[in-house]
Design a protein around this motif. Structure first.
Motif, PDB file in Angstrom:
ATOM      1  N   LYS A 118       1.382  -1.447  -0.038  1.00 24.76           N
ATOM      2  CA  LYS A 118       0.251  -0.035   0.240  1.00 24.76           C
ATOM      3  C   LYS A 118       0.979   1.486   0.243  1.00 24.76           C
ATOM      4  O   LYS A 118       1.443   1.559   0.981  1.00 24.76           O
ATOM      5  CB  LYS A 118      -1.248  -0.042   1.016  1.00 24.76           C
ATOM      6  CG  LYS A 118      -2.013  -1.018   1.011  1.00 24.76           C
ATOM      7  CD  LYS A 118      -3.249  -0.761   2.298  1.00 24.76           C
ATOM      8  CE  LYS A 118      -3.674  -2.210   2.553  1.00 24.76           C
ATOM      9  NZ  LYS A 118      -5.190  -2.045   2.724  1.00 24.76           N
ATOM     10  N   TYR A 119       0.255   1.982  -1.091  1.00 21.15           N
ATOM     11  CA  TYR A 119       1.307   3.204  -0.884  1.00 21.15           C
ATOM     12  C   TYR A 119       0.184   4.345  -0.687  1.00 21.15           C
ATOM     13  O   TYR A 119      -0.061   4.987  -1.260  1.00 21.15           O
ATOM     14  CB  TYR A 119       1.792   3.282  -2.675  1.00 21.15           C
ATOM     15  CG  TYR A 119       2.741   4.500  -3.154  1.00 21.15           C
ATOM     16  CD1 TYR A 119       3.857   4.949  -2.299  1.00 21.15           C
ATOM     17  CD2 TYR A 119       2.897   4.480  -4.214  1.00 21.15           C
ATOM     18  CE1 TYR A 119       4.794   5.626  -2.610  1.00 21.15           C
ATOM     19  CE2 TYR A 119       2.833   6.244  -4.242  1.00 21.15           C
ATOM     20  CZ  TYR A 119       4.172   6.712  -3.558  1.00 21.15           C
ATOM     21  OH  TYR A 119       4.932   7.290  -3.849  1.00 21.15           O
ATOM     22  N   PHE A 120       1.248   5.664  -0.230  1.00 15.02           N
ATOM     23  CA  PHE A 120       0.505   6.734   0.297  1.00 15.02           C
ATOM     24  C   PHE A 120       1.364   8.302  -0.306  1.00 15.02           C
ATOM     25  O   PHE A 120       2.498   8.385  -0.053  1.00 15.02           O
ATOM     26  CB  PHE A 120       0.028   6.856   1.476  1.00 15.02           C
ATOM     27  CG  PHE A 120      -0.637   8.215   2.206  1.00 15.02           C
ATOM     28  CD1 PHE A 120      -2.155   8.564   1.533  1.00 15.02           C
ATOM     29  CD2 PHE A 120       0.608   8.774   2.292  1.00 15.02           C
ATOM     30  CE1 PHE A 120      -2.513  10.213   1.765  1.00 15.02           C
ATOM     31  CE2 PHE A 120       0.072  10.467   2.689  1.00 15.02           C
ATOM     32  CZ  PHE A 120      -1.535  10.929   2.794  1.00 15.02           C
ATOM     33  N   GLU A 121       0.092   9.141  -1.045  1.00 16.67           N
ATOM     34  CA  GLU A 121       1.827  10.059  -1.987  1.00 16.67           C
ATOM     35  C   GLU A 121       1.052  11.626  -0.950  1.00 16.67           C
ATOM     36  O   GLU A 121      -0.097  11.625  -1.243  1.00 16.67           O
ATOM     37  CB  GLU A 121       2.644   9.568  -2.964  1.00 16.67           C
ATOM     38  CG  GLU A 121       1.515   9.789  -3.583  1.00 16.67           C
ATOM     39  CD  GLU A 121       2.107   9.942  -5.654  1.00 16.67           C
ATOM     40  OE1 GLU A 121       2.466  10.809  -5.632  1.00 16.67           O
ATOM     41  OE2 GLU A 121       1.399   9.487  -5.832  1.00 16.67           O
ATOM     42  N   TRP A 122       1.560  12.553  -1.094  1.00 16.34           N
ATOM     43  CA  TRP A 122       1.169  13.321  -0.794  1.00 16.34           C
ATOM     44  C   TRP A 122       2.012  14.410  -0.707  1.00 16.34           C
ATOM     45  O   TRP A 122       3.090  14.949   0.226  1.00 16.34           O
ATOM     46  CB  TRP A 122       0.319  13.810   0.666  1.00 16.34           C
ATOM     47  CG  TRP A 122      -0.696  14.709   0.965  1.00 16.34           C
ATOM     48  CD1 TRP A 122      -0.871  16.124   1.179  1.00 16.34           C
ATOM     49  CD2 TRP A 122      -2.252  14.394   0.223  1.00 16.34           C
ATOM     50  NE1 TRP A 122      -1.526  16.750   0.943  1.00 16.34           N
ATOM     51  CE2 TRP A 122      -2.502  15.544   0.703  1.00 16.34           C
ATOM     52  CE3 TRP A 122      -2.658  13.467  -0.113  1.00 16.34           C
ATOM     53  CZ2 TRP A 122      -3.903  15.388   0.530  1.00 16.34           C
ATOM     54  CZ3 TRP A 122      -3.955  13.643   0.041  1.00 16.34           C
ATOM     55  CH2 TRP A 122      -4.764  14.132  -0.142  1.00 16.34           C
ATOM     56  N   LEU A 123       1.993  15.957  -1.191  1.00 15.76           N
ATOM     57  CA  LEU A 123       2.503  17.468  -1.148  1.00 15.76           C
ATOM     58  C   LEU A 123       2.102  17.558  -0.467  1.00 15.76           C
ATOM     59  O   LEU A 123       1.101  18.542  -0.010  1.00 15.76           O
ATOM     60  CB  LEU A 123       1.803  17.944  -2.217  1.00 15.76           C
ATOM     61  CG  LEU A 123       2.705  19.372  -3.220  1.00 15.76           C
ATOM     62  CD1 LEU A 123       4.466  19.267  -2.947  1.00 15.76           C
ATOM     63  CD2 LEU A 123       2.283  19.878  -3.727  1.00 15.76           C
ATOM     64  N   MET A 124       3.326  18.235   0.542  1.00 17.00           N
ATOM     65  CA  MET A 124       3.364  19.484   1.628  1.00 17.00           C
ATOM     66  C   MET A 124       3.218  20.394   1.350  1.00 17.00           C
ATOM     67  O   MET A 124       3.660  21.401   0.497  1.00 17.00           O
ATOM     68  CB  MET A 124       4.619  18.886   2.846  1.00 17.00           C
ATOM     69  CG  MET A 124       3.853  17.034   2.699  1.00 17.00           C
ATOM     70  SD  MET A 124       2.782  16.211   3.656  1.00 17.00           S
ATOM     71  CE  MET A 124       2.873  17.320   5.492  1.00 17.00           C
ATOM     72  N   THR A 125       2.284  21.597   1.895  1.00 15.43           N
ATOM     73  CA  THR A 125       2.661  22.846   1.906  1.00 15.43           C
ATOM     74  C   THR A 125       1.933  23.320   3.715  1.00 15.43           C
ATOM     75  O   THR A 125       1.729  22.561   4.550  1.00 15.43           O
ATOM     76  CB  THR A 125       1.390  23.279   1.062  1.00 15.43           C
ATOM     77  OG1 THR A 125       0.064  23.945   0.919  1.00 15.43           O
ATOM     78  CG2 THR A 125       1.778  22.324  -0.099  1.00 15.43           C
ATOM     79  N   LYS A 126       1.601  25.405   3.435  1.00 15.33           N
ATOM     80  CA  LYS A 126       1.912  25.275   5.073  1.00 15.33           C
ATOM     81  C   LYS A 126       0.723  24.754   5.664  1.00 15.33           C
ATOM     82  O   LYS A 126       0.532  25.449   6.536  1.00 15.33           O
ATOM     83  CB  LYS A 126       2.464  26.670   5.229  1.00 15.33           C
ATOM     84  CG  LYS A 126       1.775  27.624   4.166  1.00 15.33           C
ATOM     85  CD  LYS A 126       2.103  28.914   4.505  1.00 15.33           C
ATOM     86  CE  LYS A 126       1.816  29.796   3.031  1.00 15.33           C
ATOM     87  NZ  LYS A 126       2.555  30.813   2.984  1.00 15.33           N
ATOM     88  N   PHE A 127      -0.075  25.069   4.360  1.00 15.62           N
ATOM     89  CA  PHE A 127      -2.256  24.867   4.743  1.00 15.62           C
ATOM     90  C   PHE A 127      -2.209  23.614   4.455  1.00 15.62           C
ATOM     91  O   PHE A 127      -3.592  23.381   5.069  1.00 15.62           O
ATOM     92  CB  PHE A 127      -2.638  25.009   3.561  1.00 15.62           C
ATOM     93  CG  PHE A 127      -2.175  26.720   2.975  1.00 15.62           C
ATOM     94  CD1 PHE A 127      -3.060  27.806   3.876  1.00 15.62           C
ATOM     95  CD2 PHE A 127      -1.004  27.435   1.705  1.00 15.62           C
ATOM     96  CE1 PHE A 127      -1.881  29.372   4.258  1.00 15.62           C
ATOM     97  CE2 PHE A 127      -1.041  28.821   1.889  1.00 15.62           C
ATOM     98  CZ  PHE A 127      -1.795  29.976   3.352  1.00 15.62           C
ATOM     99  N   THR A 128      -1.325  22.017   4.598  1.00 14.23           N
ATOM    100  CA  THR A 128      -1.464  20.820   4.704  1.00 14.23           C
ATOM    101  C   THR A 128      -2.343  20.718   5.845  1.00 14.23           C
ATOM    102  O   THR A 128      -2.129  20.872   6.912  1.00 14.23           O
ATOM    103  CB  THR A 128      -0.508  19.979   4.256  1.00 14.23           C
ATOM    104  OG1 THR A 128      -0.156  20.321   2.687  1.00 14.23           O
ATOM    105  CG2 THR A 128      -0.611  18.697   3.665  1.00 14.23           C
ATOM    106  N   THR A 129      -3.399  19.949   6.396  1.00  8.77           N
ATOM    107  CA  THR A 129      -3.924  19.526   7.685  1.00  8.77           C
ATOM    108  C   THR A 129      -3.786  17.761   7.690  1.00  8.77           C
ATOM    109  O   THR A 129      -3.793  17.714   7.235  1.00  8.77           O
ATOM    110  CB  THR A 129      -5.798  19.835   7.182  1.00  8.77           C
ATOM    111  OG1 THR A 129      -5.993  19.164   6.585  1.00  8.77           O
ATOM    112  CG2 THR A 129      -5.991  21.257   7.246  1.00  8.77           C
TER     113      THR A 129
END
Length: 377
Positions: free
Chosen positions: A66-77
């Motif tokens: 299982k793979y999870f990816e996400w782009l982080m920003t200062k607004f990521t919750t």
């Protein structure tokens, strides 16, 4: 299933990735080692240097992982990474998240621009990365995460980010393609067919085999000597990092080489990517590791760098000097290839011979480029 058969599948994946992403052999070796070691890896480099592309491609080559990816920003919750609160339970005062499809249920995670995360996310991330535990409501839930890949375009400077930075045992700085023949190949070569998928169960077999490997006194003493060499250069690392190297990284390298024991001279090359904190230390660490633990790898690395310099200078020669400069470069490159071949003649383990043969192929590619550009052959 025969463990060598699984290792052969991993090697096929490595070959596929190196044929797809040029001049990324070290990063690819690091990713594969991190998967078996169940450790985390940080890729810091310029935008467009294939950091996310390699990780995504690798994730698709492991069935059931299982793979999870996400782009982080200062607004990521926190909800974006860990899931939203269960509204039904929230009505009765239970703060529990629905983690389906989110990081707490992933075996393999990828967080782009990881250091832009908020404090709330970083605190939860530390527990997941280090202890493999996610606190969901009042429960401490074990997570299946094996390896987390973090990427960033810059090094963290804030004090609060140092704890997260330290959780990444492997650190790489992929750049843009340097060699002309590889740049041309990137533009013109078709993407190679994907190899047979590695299954989650097969990967877990390699991980379990790595856990069974213990370091002996000679390996422990070699690491102590390496530690003292680094301290003399002003490079001090935590006891936790040294333990991870001894109990996770080196056993993983041994397993991938088809062994049930560590041979420090064979397995040490990867350590140059685990022992630095500041980018100014990278070259010094690599030199110390090779001098102390793997002098042959150090000599081969120097020969490859010499070959690159010779080839790059030759292909930049003006038209009037191209033949003369190219002829001299070909002579020097052939001599370097002979020096590399001499290491193979001296013998060694299959993994050592494979590294030498890979170096030969690199010199062959440089030779081909010089002969084509300067001599028209």
């Amino acid at each position: 299933m025969n463990q060598q058969h699984i290792i052969d599948k991993v090697n096929a994946i490595r070959s596929h990735l190196t044929a797809s992403f040029f001049e990324r052999e070290d990063v690819i070796d690091g990713l594969l080692t991190a998967l078996v070691a169940r450790q985390h890896i940080l890729l810091i480099g310029l935008p467009g240097s294939a950091k996310s592309a390699i990780t995504d491609e690798l994730s698709q080559l492991i069935d059931g992982y299982k793979y999870f990816e996400w782009l982080m920003t200062k607004f990521t919750t926190p909800e974006e990474l860990f899931g939203p609160y269960d509204l039904q339970k929230l009505k009765v005062g239970v703060y529990e998240r629905i983690t389906t499809g989110k990081l707490p249920e992933a075996h393999f995670g990828y967080l782009d621009e990881v250091f832009k995360a908020s404090s709330a996310i970083l605190n939860a991330l530390l527990k997941i990365a280090n202890e493999r535990v996610f606190y969901n409501g009042t429960s401490a839930v074990r997570v299946p995460l094996g390896t987390l890949v973090g990427t960033s375009n810059e090094f963290p400077e804030e004090e609060e980010l140092q704890a997260v930075y330290d959780r990444f045992v492997f650190r790489f700085q992929p750049g843009y393609i340097r060699e002309e023949h590889n740049f041309i190949a990137m533009l013109t070569s078709p993407r190679p067919a994907r190899p047979n998928l590695l299954t989650l169960h097969e990967l877990q077999q390699l991980q379990q085999a790595a856990k069974l490997i213990k370091i002996d006194q000679s390996v422990a003493e070699a690491l102590l000597n390496l530690k003292n060499d680094l301290i003399q250069e002003g490079i001090t690392l935590s006891d936790r990092r040294w333990r991870q190297i001894a109990t996770d990284v080196l056993p993983a390298r041994a397993v991938l080489a088809g062994r049930d024991h560590i041979i420090i001279e064979e397995d040490a090359e990867i350590l140059q990517h685990t022992l630095w904190d500041d980018p100014s230390q990278v070259a010094k660490v690599a030199s110390i590791v090779r001098k102390r633990l793997d002098p042959v790898a150090g000599q081969i690395a120097e020969l490859i760098e010499d070959a690159r310099d010779i080839a790059n200078n030759a292909v930049k020669a003006n038209e009037d000097q191209a033949v003369q400069v190219g002829t001299e470069a070909v002579k020097k490159l052939k001599h370097i290839k002979q020096e590399i071949q001499a290491f193979k003649t001296a013998g060694g383990s299959p993994s050592k011979i494979a590294r030498i043969e890979e170096a030969e192929l690199k010199v062959d590619a440089l030779l081909k480029g010089v002969m084509s550009k300067c001599l028209g052959i």
